[in-house]
Design a protein around this motif. Structure first.
Motif, PDB file in Angstrom:
ATOM      1  N   LYS A   6      -6.547   2.703  -5.528  1.00 17.35           N
ATOM      2  CA  LYS A   6      -5.122   2.917  -5.283  1.00 17.35           C
ATOM      3  C   LYS A   6      -4.845   3.193  -3.805  1.00 17.35           C
ATOM      4  O   LYS A   6      -3.938   2.620  -3.214  1.00 17.35           O
ATOM      5  N   ILE A   7      -5.641   4.084  -3.189  1.00 18.30           N
ATOM      6  CA  ILE A   7      -5.402   4.443  -1.792  1.00 18.30           C
ATOM      7  C   ILE A   7      -5.692   3.261  -0.880  1.00 18.30           C
ATOM      8  O   ILE A   7      -5.035   3.095   0.157  1.00 18.30           O
ATOM      9  N   SER A   8      -6.650   2.426  -1.256  1.00 19.02           N
ATOM     10  CA  SER A   8      -6.958   1.237  -0.449  1.00 19.02           C
ATOM     11  C   SER A   8      -5.784   0.269  -0.450  1.00 19.02           C
ATOM     12  O   SER A   8      -5.397  -0.264   0.604  1.00 19.02           O
ATOM     13  N   GLN A   9      -5.203   0.030  -1.635  1.00 21.99           N
ATOM     14  CA  GLN A   9      -4.047  -0.857  -1.725  1.00 21.99           C
ATOM     15  C   GLN A   9      -2.854  -0.271  -0.963  1.00 21.99           C
ATOM     16  O   GLN A   9      -2.142  -0.981  -0.248  1.00 21.99           O
ATOM     17  N   PHE A  10      -2.655   1.026  -1.128  1.00 24.90           N
ATOM     18  CA  PHE A  10      -1.541   1.723  -0.478  1.00 24.90           C
ATOM     19  C   PHE A  10      -1.634   1.605   1.038  1.00 24.90           C
ATOM     20  O   PHE A  10      -0.667   1.219   1.715  1.00 24.90           O
ATOM     21  N   LEU A  11      -2.806   1.927   1.602  1.00 23.76           N
ATOM     22  CA  LEU A  11      -2.971   1.907   3.058  1.00 23.76           C
ATOM     23  C   LEU A  11      -2.936   0.485   3.607  1.00 23.76           C
ATOM     24  O   LEU A  11      -2.371   0.247   4.686  1.00 23.76           O
ATOM     25  N   TYR A 351      19.495  10.766  -7.092  1.00 19.88           N
ATOM     26  CA  TYR A 351      18.780  11.355  -5.955  1.00 19.88           C
ATOM     27  C   TYR A 351      17.570  12.167  -6.410  1.00 19.88           C
ATOM     28  O   TYR A 351      16.619  12.375  -5.648  1.00 19.88           O
ATOM     29  N   LYS A 352      17.586  12.615  -7.665  1.00 22.48           N
ATOM     30  CA  LYS A 352      16.451  13.387  -8.181  1.00 22.48           C
ATOM     31  C   LYS A 352      15.190  12.535  -8.282  1.00 22.48           C
ATOM     32  O   LYS A 352      14.074  13.064  -8.327  1.00 22.48           O
ATOM     33  N   GLY A 353      15.385  11.233  -8.342  1.00 21.98           N
ATOM     34  CA  GLY A 353      14.243  10.340  -8.472  1.00 21.98           C
ATOM     35  C   GLY A 353      13.704   9.843  -7.147  1.00 21.98           C
ATOM     36  O   GLY A 353      12.721   9.086  -7.121  1.00 21.98           O
ATOM     37  N   VAL A 354      14.332  10.251  -6.030  1.00 21.66           N
ATOM     38  CA  VAL A 354      13.861   9.817  -4.720  1.00 21.66           C
ATOM     39  C   VAL A 354      12.463  10.374  -4.490  1.00 21.66           C
ATOM     40  O   VAL A 354      12.210  11.557  -4.697  1.00 21.66           O
ATOM     41  N   GLY A 355      11.561   9.522  -4.068  1.00 23.36           N
ATOM     42  CA  GLY A 355      10.187   9.952  -3.835  1.00 23.36           C
ATOM     43  C   GLY A 355       9.711   9.577  -2.452  1.00 23.36           C
ATOM     44  O   GLY A 355      10.316   8.750  -1.768  1.00 23.36           O
ATOM     45  N   GLY A 356       8.623  10.191  -2.037  1.00 23.62           N
ATOM     46  CA  GLY A 356       8.038   9.929  -0.734  1.00 23.62           C
ATOM     47  C   GLY A 356       6.764   9.123  -0.851  1.00 23.62           C
ATOM     48  O   GLY A 356       6.647   8.208  -1.668  1.00 23.62           O
ATOM     49  N   PHE A 357       5.779   9.506  -0.068  1.00 23.12           N
ATOM     50  CA  PHE A 357       4.546   8.716  -0.005  1.00 23.12           C
ATOM     51  C   PHE A 357       3.762   8.770  -1.317  1.00 23.12           C
ATOM     52  O   PHE A 357       3.137   7.778  -1.706  1.00 23.12           O
ATOM     53  N   LYS A 358       3.795   9.881  -2.007  1.00 22.59           N
ATOM     54  CA  LYS A 358       3.082   9.946  -3.290  1.00 22.59           C
ATOM     55  C   LYS A 358       3.721   9.003  -4.305  1.00 22.59           C
ATOM     56  O   LYS A 358       3.014   8.343  -5.083  1.00 22.59           O
ATOM     57  N   ALA A 359       5.062   8.931  -4.302  1.00 19.94           N
ATOM     58  CA  ALA A 359       5.746   8.031  -5.239  1.00 19.94           C
ATOM     59  C   ALA A 359       5.367   6.580  -4.961  1.00 19.94           C
ATOM     60  O   ALA A 359       5.170   5.788  -5.901  1.00 19.94           O
ATOM     61  N   PHE A 361       2.539   5.633  -3.464  1.00 18.85           N
ATOM     62  CA  PHE A 361       1.129   5.543  -3.851  1.00 18.85           C
ATOM     63  C   PHE A 361       0.988   5.325  -5.360  1.00 18.85           C
ATOM     64  O   PHE A 361       0.173   4.520  -5.814  1.00 18.85           O
ATOM     65  N   ASP A 362       1.811   6.013  -6.136  1.00 16.10           N
ATOM     66  CA  ASP A 362       1.693   5.963  -7.601  1.00 16.10           C
ATOM     67  C   ASP A 362       2.054   4.611  -8.203  1.00 16.10           C
ATOM     68  O   ASP A 362       1.638   4.315  -9.325  1.00 16.10           O
ATOM     69  N   ILE A 363       2.835   3.801  -7.498  1.00 11.80           N
ATOM     70  CA  ILE A 363       3.237   2.518  -8.088  1.00 11.80           C
ATOM     71  C   ILE A 363       2.131   1.470  -8.013  1.00 11.80           C
ATOM     72  O   ILE A 363       2.196   0.448  -8.697  1.00 11.80           O
ATOM     73  N   PHE A 364       1.099   1.733  -7.199  1.00 11.15           N
ATOM     74  CA  PHE A 364      -0.005   0.781  -7.129  1.00 11.15           C
ATOM     75  C   PHE A 364      -0.928   0.977  -8.325  1.00 11.15           C
ATOM     76  O   PHE A 364      -1.180   2.113  -8.747  1.00 11.15           O
ATOM     77  N   PRO A 365      -1.436  -0.119  -8.898  1.00 13.34           N
ATOM     78  CA  PRO A 365      -2.293  -0.004 -10.093  1.00 13.34           C
ATOM     79  C   PRO A 365      -3.654   0.593  -9.757  1.00 13.34           C
ATOM     80  O   PRO A 365      -4.104   0.554  -8.605  1.00 13.34           O
ATOM     81  N   SER A 366      -4.323   1.129 -10.766  1.00 15.55           N
ATOM     82  CA  SER A 366      -5.633   1.760 -10.578  1.00 15.55           C
ATOM     83  C   SER A 366      -6.767   0.739 -10.613  1.00 15.55           C
ATOM     84  O   SER A 366      -7.923   1.090 -10.419  1.00 15.55           O
ATOM     85  N   VAL A 367      -6.449  -0.525 -10.886  1.00 18.80           N
ATOM     86  CA  VAL A 367      -7.423  -1.617 -10.778  1.00 18.80           C
ATOM     87  C   VAL A 367      -6.889  -2.604  -9.742  1.00 18.80           C
ATOM     88  O   VAL A 367      -5.679  -2.778  -9.607  1.00 18.80           O
ATOM     89  N   TRP A 368      -7.804  -3.227  -9.011  1.00 19.82           N
ATOM     90  CA  TRP A 368      -7.356  -4.116  -7.939  1.00 19.82           C
ATOM     91  C   TRP A 368      -6.768  -5.396  -8.529  1.00 19.82           C
ATOM     92  O   TRP A 368      -7.402  -6.095  -9.298  1.00 19.82           O
ATOM     93  N   SER A 369      -5.537  -5.669  -8.153  1.00 21.17           N
ATOM     94  CA  SER A 369      -4.848  -6.877  -8.596  1.00 21.17           C
ATOM     95  C   SER A 369      -4.107  -7.453  -7.405  1.00 21.17           C
ATOM     96  O   SER A 369      -3.168  -6.844  -6.903  1.00 21.17           O
ATOM     97  N   TRP A 370      -4.539  -8.621  -6.947  1.00 26.37           N
ATOM     98  CA  TRP A 370      -3.855  -9.233  -5.803  1.00 26.37           C
ATOM     99  C   TRP A 370      -2.417  -9.584  -6.131  1.00 26.37           C
ATOM    100  O   TRP A 370      -1.527  -9.474  -5.288  1.00 26.37           O
ATOM    101  N   GLN A 371      -2.184 -10.004  -7.371  1.00 23.44           N
ATOM    102  CA  GLN A 371      -0.814 -10.335  -7.760  1.00 23.44           C
ATOM    103  C   GLN A 371       0.076  -9.101  -7.662  1.00 23.44           C
ATOM    104  O   GLN A 371       1.163  -9.142  -7.072  1.00 23.44           O
TER     105      GLN A 371
END
Length: 447
Positions: A6-11, A351-359, A361-371
């Motif tokens: 996840k962090i690899s895809q995020f960065l 506005y309660k749903g506004v997120g920062g870097f963790k939000a 980060f969380d949208i990236f999947p936990s398995v690598w998927s180029w698509q």
């Protein structure tokens, strides 16, 4: 391992977007013979992880991954280099260039963001096509797990017909239309029912732990047996489908909870499983906590072949992918615009749903998927472009706002005014960043 993926895809995504955005400022600046003093990925407060001077520009990588920047000579920006601005203007400086050139330089970053998103959508359409599920193929409707939707009157088995007055044809239409939804029309027991949504539906959704909404009803397919499970030693394999429990048919995973009510905790349970075309029986145990300790899996292609729903894939020629990419591009911009409108309308609670870097980060999947990676990168590129166009001093949109004023009125704002505006914009941005990332922290700690 999941965190590393996840962090690899995020960065990788973040770095790509920042470098290309800043390149969008860098290229026109160089074309107009404007000196660029720095080109940085991330911020280099106090020190840099890497830097190298090539020609008149220092290229580097900072240690604070909150963005990046190009420092253009003679421009009031986040560096607030007052000493340079107090010197007489030089021909290579930003402030000495015609207003139309300065406008192109400032719009370069968001232009690249939008072009990048469109190009990704074009090639993604060509490489992967589009996959969707017609809602009419969901014979027994949706699985409603969300407590919020249940409280509003929705039930498992409901078939979604319309959101507001918009007919829902495919499963993907639901998420696209929920942002502006004030009612949902469903079919239940062959009757149509209109479920009214409260004005602060998005706010209520953001405040709930369970974010799942309308899930296709699927069979109980084994993905993994937890190491701590009382059934760890049972002969179960990934892909096994549990089709009956104690002689009662189990068509959908969402029926497990109701069947468990008839089973005493700690009791042995006879189950029927389907494996490679064979029907097998196994004995499971319900733990003292009332759990089987089996994580369910999802395989859309297999479930489609089993008749649970249809999966339609549309493929595009290279020529057709330009139109398909444009359709995705415009729909994403429109949808993100609706999200921003909802966020800046307090009554929606969005506005309660506004997120920062963790939000993010969380949208990236936990398995690598180029698509998934490229589709998320395209969305984030649009998000970055739209946010940068907001008329806030310190953002590209703020600079553009003052440049347009200058071009229309013929009067250039004073450098003192621009310095003060830049400072105000900086504090606004800090407040927004703190709010967004504070939301992430609040959700992580208190929910």
């Amino acid at each position: 391992m999941e965190f590393v993926i996840k962090i690899s895809q995020f960065l990788l995504s973040l770095s790509l977007l920042i470098v290309l955005h800043e390149l969008g400022h860098f290229i026109p600046a160089k074309l107009f013979k404007t000196r660029v003093e720095k080109f940085y990925l991330f911020f280099d407060i106090k020190f840099s992880l890497f830097k190298k001077k090539i020609g008149e520009t220092v290229y580097g990588i900072g240690w604070l991954p909150l963005g990046g920047y190009v420092k253009i000579a003679g421009m009031i920006d986040e560096s607030m280099d007052k000493e340079q601005m107090e010197q007489p203007p030089q021909p290579w400086e930003f402030r000495s260039k015609p207003s139309w050139q300065r406008l192109i330089i400032m719009l370069g970053g968001v232009t690249v963001n939008f072009i990048l998103a469109y190009v990704i959508y074009v090639f993604a359409s060509f490489a992967y096509g589009d996959t969707d599920t017609p809602v009419s193929s969901l014979k027994d409707g949706y699985w409603i797990e969300s407590p919020l939707l249940k409280d509003l009157g929705l039930q498992t088995g409901d078939k979604v017909l319309k959101i507001n007055d918009q007919k829902i044809v495919n499963d993907s239409d639901i998420a696209a239309n929920l942002i502006k939804a004030n009612s949902i029309t469903v079919e239940r027991n062959n009757e149509e029912k209109v479920i009214a949504l409260p004005e602060d539906f998005l706010g209520q959704l953001s405040s709930r732990q369970t974010k799942t909404l309308f899930e296709p009803r699927i069979p109980f397919m084994v993905a993994e047996v937890a190491d701590s499970s009382v059934n760890k030693s049972v002969d179960l394999k990934e892909g096994d489908i549990i089709s009956a429990i104690n002689g009662q048919e189990l068509k959908y995973y969402d029926q497990v909870e109701s069947l468990k009510k008839n089973i005493t905790k700690g009791e042995d349970v006879q189950v029927v499983i389907l494996r490679d075309g064979q029907t097998l029986t196994r004995t499971l145990k319900l733990s003292d906590k009332g759990e089987f300790g089996i994580r369910p899996g999802y395989d859309g292609k297999r479930f489609s072949e089993m008749g649970y729903f249809d999966v339609i894939k549309k493929e595009y020629t290279f020529g057709e992918s330009f139109g398909a990419g444009w359709d995705k591009f415009t729909k994403t911009i429109s949808s993100y615009g609706d999200q921003l409108k909802a966020i800046f309308t307090p009554s929606t609670g969005a506005y309660k749903g506004v997120g920062g870097f963790k939000a993010i980060f969380d949208i990236f999947p936990s398995v690598w998927s180029w698509q998934a990676f490229w589709m998320l990168t395209a969305f984030l590129s649009i998000m970055l472009g739209v946010l940068n166009l907001l008329p806030i001093p310190a953002l590209d949109g703020g600079h553009v706002m003052f440049l347009l004023y200058e071009m229309i009125s013929g009067r250039k704002p004073s450098e003192k005014f621009l310095e003060k505006a830049q400072m105000v914009g900086f504090f606004i941005l800090i407040a927004l960043v703190l709010f967004a990332n504070g939301n992430d922290i609040f959700k992580a700690v208190f929910k």
